[in-house]
Design a protein around this motif. Structure first.
Motif, short mmCIF file in Angstrom:
data_model
loop_
_atom_site.label_atom_id
_atom_site.label_comp_id
_atom_site.label_asym_id
_atom_site.label_seq_id
_atom_site.Cartn_x
_atom_site.Cartn_y
_atom_site.Cartn_z
N ILE A 145 0.85 -1.18 0.00
CA ILE A 145 0.00 0.00 0.00
C ILE A 145 0.89 1.24 0.00
O ILE A 145 1.75 1.39 0.89
CB ILE A 145 -0.93 -0.01 1.22
CG1 ILE A 145 -1.92 -1.18 1.10
CG2 ILE A 145 -1.69 1.31 1.35
CD1 ILE A 145 -2.91 -1.28 2.22
N ALA A 179 -2.26 4.93 7.60
CA ALA A 179 -3.61 4.62 7.16
C ALA A 179 -4.66 5.11 8.16
O ALA A 179 -5.77 5.49 7.77
CB ALA A 179 -3.77 3.12 6.91
N LEU A 224 -5.91 5.04 2.00
CA LEU A 224 -6.74 3.93 1.53
C LEU A 224 -7.71 4.36 0.45
O LEU A 224 -8.14 3.53 -0.37
CB LEU A 224 -7.46 3.28 2.71
CG LEU A 224 -6.54 2.65 3.77
CD1 LEU A 224 -7.34 1.99 4.88
CD2 LEU A 224 -5.58 1.64 3.14
N TYR A 266 -12.07 -0.51 -2.99
CA TYR A 266 -11.09 -1.29 -2.21
C TYR A 266 -11.76 -1.95 -1.02
O TYR A 266 -11.39 -3.04 -0.61
CB TYR A 266 -9.96 -0.36 -1.77
CG TYR A 266 -8.87 -1.06 -0.99
CD1 TYR A 266 -8.15 -2.11 -1.54
CD2 TYR A 266 -8.54 -0.64 0.30
CE1 TYR A 266 -7.14 -2.75 -0.82
CE2 TYR A 266 -7.53 -1.26 1.01
CZ TYR A 266 -6.83 -2.31 0.45
OH TYR A 266 -5.83 -2.93 1.17
N THR A 299 -11.84 -1.28 2.23
CA THR A 299 -11.35 -0.93 3.56
C THR A 299 -10.97 0.54 3.55
O THR A 299 -10.25 1.00 2.66
CB THR A 299 -10.13 -1.78 3.93
OG1 THR A 299 -10.51 -3.15 3.98
CG2 THR A 299 -9.57 -1.37 5.30
N SER A 300 -11.43 1.26 4.54
CA SER A 300 -11.17 2.69 4.65
C SER A 300 -10.67 3.02 6.05
O SER A 300 -10.75 2.20 6.96
CB SER A 300 -12.44 3.50 4.35
OG SER A 300 -13.41 3.25 5.36
#
Length: 594
Positions: free
Chosen positions: A283, A297, A304, A315, A317-318
């Motif tokens: 990432i 993150a 993200l 994606y 996931t936040s």
């Protein structure tokens, strides 16, 4: 308190497990027979074991060194000499080597015992503390770790730990193509999760929703050989009761919808760096540079958000989903039993030079490492059930064994592919290329057993009369594609980009567009396209790199498609004045995909 891991596996704890033959041959299920040598624990320390070295005479030290070297070589060469008793002879010698080691040396450290006792039954703990070396699990663990060490040491190289982890991760993504769950199954046998050793051999892995994460497990094992702790991060959605974590296909769906396995976290310099094995990419950090940490993150929503593909795929996931997780951020650690065994700690202390291998890690200390790095964001740290399930099913479940062997059809000891692939994984790229050339695109290649018979004294004397059996045509077709793809990977590793391009282009010609009606090995077409993207990126040809990244997984429903499109989009963003840059990046990628 952690819920016992074995309650979530769907089978009772096993004490007596059946044996597995050497290499990738899982056919033997006979009871394990240990050759004890003259082992009698508790008599006193053996000279040279690190506790009474001064008492050893030069002759004794040399004899013991020879015993240890011989046992290691027997295990290392077992896959290249199938059908023998390498594991049995090796463990007999290890029992002899550690003869007389005091009984307390085989006991779990108190913190490790306390952590494991919360999740494993007493029978498993007693098995871990056994002083006897067995061909069943101990030799297998050594064989696996020696292969992982060979890869990690060669690919990781020197430098800071983060860079070494990045090299290993990128190599893994190049070498191991993602395939959808079930792709390696058949009407008769389903696909089952595979251990990292087998994933490396076949060059294919599954990263499915839930806890079926074969590349993540492989990354853990490779980083362990670099002394880097890696865990699988999880979080939960909604207010749920403490979940039952269950491995693999068939996991409880109610739990799987709430507990979200996310990415691998590699702990380096007290930071948790994020590597997504599903997407096949780290990432990106702030500004799209470097590798993001968990702290990045959690602090910056754009980290993200950048992983989304607007108009195509989210994606999922936040930052908000991580912060709102009622169980905070969980960590799943590798549950491979060999790494917890005090025997492995003893042996690890004896290995030097080319034999140096990481065999042991105190799980409580690993847990404490995650606790230190994640701080107040940490939820529960527990053993990941998938590795333990796979290990045990390989020793107890005939259908699981047959399913595993099915995915390794082309790595039979009677076909030349396995010998070339092992050379490649051990770093003998020139030798591997020669092996591939010796059977690739050649008709009537003799079976390996036939070649061996031809070398026997009887055959040399002219006593052989029966015709030579050759590799069946349909098998040869699969071997040709495997060899072509692996030759491309070898050239890619050598940074011979032109030669790698030629081989991957041949894969595109040889392999049909993947679909469930085709042999499973045509999935290498996806991998060839993705690796052509890397080749053209290395050659500085961004338009062709974008084209191959964007089209690589057009028919692949796995997460790798998302990762490849992110790579293509990032290349577009890096070249704002290139042809087509006037359109939004997503539109440019869509056009390339068509």
């Amino acid at each position: 308190m952690n819920r016992p891991i074995w309650l979530g596996l769907g089978f009772a704890p096993l004490v007596a497990l059946a044996a597995v033959a050497t290499g990738c041959d899982y056919s033997s299920r006979e009871p394990d027979v240990v050759s004890p040598g003259t082992f009698s624990p508790g008599r006193g320390p053996m000279p040279g074991t690190g506790r009474n070295t001064a008492a050893a005479s030069p002759r004794e030290a040399a004899d013991r060194a020879a015993i240890l070297d011989s046992s290691i070589e027997l295990i290392r060469n077992s896959v290249l000499h199938p059908g023998g008793d390498n594991f049995g002879r090796a463990t007999q010698q290890l029992n002899q080597y550690f003869e007389g080691t005091p009984g307390p040396s085989y006991r779990l450290e108190s913190d490790a015992r306390d952590f494991l006792a919360e999740q494993l039954p007493p029978e498993m703990l007693r098995d871990l503390e056994s002083p006897m070396w067995s061909p069943r699990g101990d030799a297998r663990h050594l064989e696996d770790c020696m292969l992982y060490s060979s890869v990690a040491g060669r690919i990781g190289g020197t430098g800071d730990d983060l860079e070494r982890a990045r090299r290993v991760f990128d190599w893994m993504v190049e070498q191991v193509q993602l395939v959808p769950a079930g792709w390696l199954g058949s009407r008769q046998l389903p696909q089952v999760p595979a251990r990292p050793y087998d994933v490396l051999l076949r060059g294919m892995a599954t990263e499915s929703e839930g806890f079926w994460s074969e590349r993540a497990w492989l990354f853990m094992e490779l980083c362990r050989q670099l002394n880097i702790d890696v865990g699988l991060l999880t979080y939960t959605r909604g207010n749920v009761l403490k979940p039952r974590i269950q491995a693999g296909p068939g996991a409880d769906q109610a739990d799987s919808q709430q507990v979200i396995p996310w990415v691998c976290a590699a702990l380096v310099d007290d930071k948790a760096y994020l590597f997504d094995a599903r997407l096949g990419m780290a990432i990106p950090g702030p500004g799209g540079r470097g590798v993001a940490t968990l702290a990045d993150a959690l602090a910056d929503p754009s980290i993200l958000e950048r992983m989304d593909l607007p108009g195509q795929h989210s994606y999922g996931t936040s930052r908000a989903s991580l912060i709102s997780s009622p169980t905070k951020i969980g960590v799943l650690m590798d549950s491979s039993q060999g790494f917890f065994s005090p025997k492995m700690k003893l042996l690890q202390g004896e290995l030097v030079g080319k034999n140096r291998t990481v065999l042991y890690r105190n799980p409580a200390q690993q847990r404490d490492h995650f606790a230190k790095v994640l701080g107040d964001r940490l939820g529960e740290v527990r053993l990941w059930s998938t590795p333990l399930q796979v290990e045990q099913e390989l020793f107890r479940n005939p259908q699981f064994v047959d399913s595993t062997k099915q995915s390794l059809t082309f790595f039979s000891s009677d076909y030349p592919l396995i010998y070339a692939r092992i050379k490649q994984l051990r770093g003998d790229l020139e030798g591997a290329l020669g092996e591939y050339i010796s059977f690739r695109l050649i008709k009537d290649v003799p079976l390996v057993s036939e070649r061996n018979k031809a070398k026997s004294p009887q055959a040399q004397a002219g006593g052989r009369q029966e015709p030579i059996r050759t590799i069946p045509a349909e098998v040869q077709k699969g071997l040709d594609l495997y060899a072509t793809h692996y030759m491309g990977l070898a050239q890619l590793e050598r940074n011979n980009l032109g030669s790698a391009r030629d081989m991957f282009e041949q894969v595109l010609t040889m392999a049909a567009e993947p679909d469930p009606t085709q042999p499973f090995y045509v999935a290498f077409r996806w991998g060839a396209d993705a690796n052509l993207g890397r080749v053209y990126e290395g050659l500085g040809d961004a338009p062709l790199a974008i084209r191959h990244y964007a089209r690589a997984n057009r028919s692949d429903p796995s997460w790798q498609r998302h990762g490849n499109l992110l790579r293509a989009r990032d290349l577009v963003w890096r070249r704002p004045f290139a042809p087509g840059a006037g359109r939004p990046a997503a539109a440019t990628v869509n056009a390339a995909a068509r």
